[in-house]
Enzyme design. Sequence first.
Site: not given
Length: 602
Positions: A74, A148, A172
């Site tokens: 990420k 996210s 997330s």
Amino acid sequence: MMRLDIAGLRAAYLAGRQTPQQTIEEVLQRIARAATNPVWISRVDETALFARAAELQRQDPATLPLYGLPFAIKDNIDLAGLPTTAACPAFAYQPAQSAAVVQRLLDAGAIAIGKTNLDQFATGLVGTRSPYGIVRNSFDARYLAGGSSSGSAVAVALGQVSFALGTDTAGSGRVPAAFNNLVGYKPTLGLIATRGMVPACRTLDAVSIFALTAADAACVMQVARGFDAADPWSRPAQAAAGRGWSQRPAPRIAVPSPAQREFFGNAEYARLFAATIGRCAKLGADMVETDIAPLLEAARLLYAGPWVAERYLVARDLLQARPEALHPATRAIIQGGATAHATDAFMARYRLQELAAAARGLWSAADALLLPTAPTHFTIEEDAAEPMLRNSQLGTYTNFVNLLDLAAVALPGGFTAGGLPFGVTLLAPAWHDEDLLAWGARLHAAAGGTLGATGLPWPQQPATIPAPSGTIDIAVCGAHLSGLPLNHQLTGRGAWLVAATRTAPEYRLYALPGGPPQRPGMVRTASHGTALEIEIWRMPEEHFASFMRGIPAPLGLGRVRVQDGAEVCGFLCEPLAIDGARDISDCGGWRAWLARQGPAAP
């Protein structure tokens, strides 16, 4: 289709059927075929990827636990050589070194493919708040991928990588797993170092793992975990009271009372959650209805309380200098943190402590809590119409977890009639990570289905979960089994049961003379072997030496091969000792032989 799950890929490497170079070639082709979906923000240069593959091919696959496994990161976690953007180009910087967790994975043989898209500054559960584009759901492009950590989840679901790192502050690392038929593991806070990660709420952040199976997530976790003295938020692993519950015949699993099961009109999700409760019961769990009101109130504190001020601290300089550089939804949320007062922080902390105390009754009555991961699934269009409301609704069952210092594993839970994934989450207090992953593996297997969005079936032999640092797994086959006379030598040293399984079909079992207590001797044989009942117990390393000193000849500890092919430390017998001993292998194990002898046998 090439398998990228850890069990399948590792087996191919060990057998010499596949090389890291072939894996990279396939990964690049898959990424190219899905190029219209903005999963990636930046990727490692192809030349560097093939150089990494060549480097690995000069090594023995058996020596590296994550040998040749491609993974995604990420883009709020540092990878040396690529910028870290947090999905905000104006914020981007070039890290001098990789994040601590990334370096651990690289050192274990994994191959970093690149950095994935996310809701800007990890603020959102939707996957739509990025200037790099909206990541599309891996099953239906009209629907949210979840955020996210949207790019990380979809990269795994599409079979572009074996696993991916996300982050999790409010869900997330779990909501995207639910929306893409994945496992999303949110560790105990501090178990995996966050050094080298752009914080969202520094006191609540965790690095999460997306994987195709719970066993895969556990394999990555065992490498990723570890105390980091340079990280002020890292915590040494602690011995949790009641650990080992996943191996008990009837673990207690709580579920919310029917009146507290909110699905915002999604009848399919309600049906699938009820089916998962039934599946748990069939696996032997004792299902307990509970009141989750304290958890739901704690969830509302995350964005209505002063924790938003932590998000403001991260982006404050950029927000003051160039507010237009932030996504409108992200800016609207983070700006709210500028006006928080110290009194607000203390009042919220006091209330959170009260709610945590109110929730203690839940954990005294149950080993784990089962919840829907998300209450429903919105289209991208529905989210755009009411972005704040939709995001808040998606966090119904996730926002409280880090506030209350819980560990969580999100798991696939079936599909709606329209073909969209549904997910559930198992939660427990901090330091119960291994139990959550172990029970989660059973629950996921019972649900069946395919891996991510690849269409591939489950692996015939899931990846073996290794012992974490500081512990040793010991296979026992006789008087040390649960409930038998010498089991106290394990439990008295802080060991706990992690698996009841069988050996590979390569052993014979003999009833040795002497006693009490009676003991068997297990001997590996080149022919006519059978699979025998064993248990695997996990012992803190500091007690291992004293345990060994108490083992009498002709028994000793060696390497025992388990039915999935893994080898663990375990009891074996000197072959000379079986002369004149009775071969009891046809019983399948010591406990079964004792049952044949009658109640006085032990």
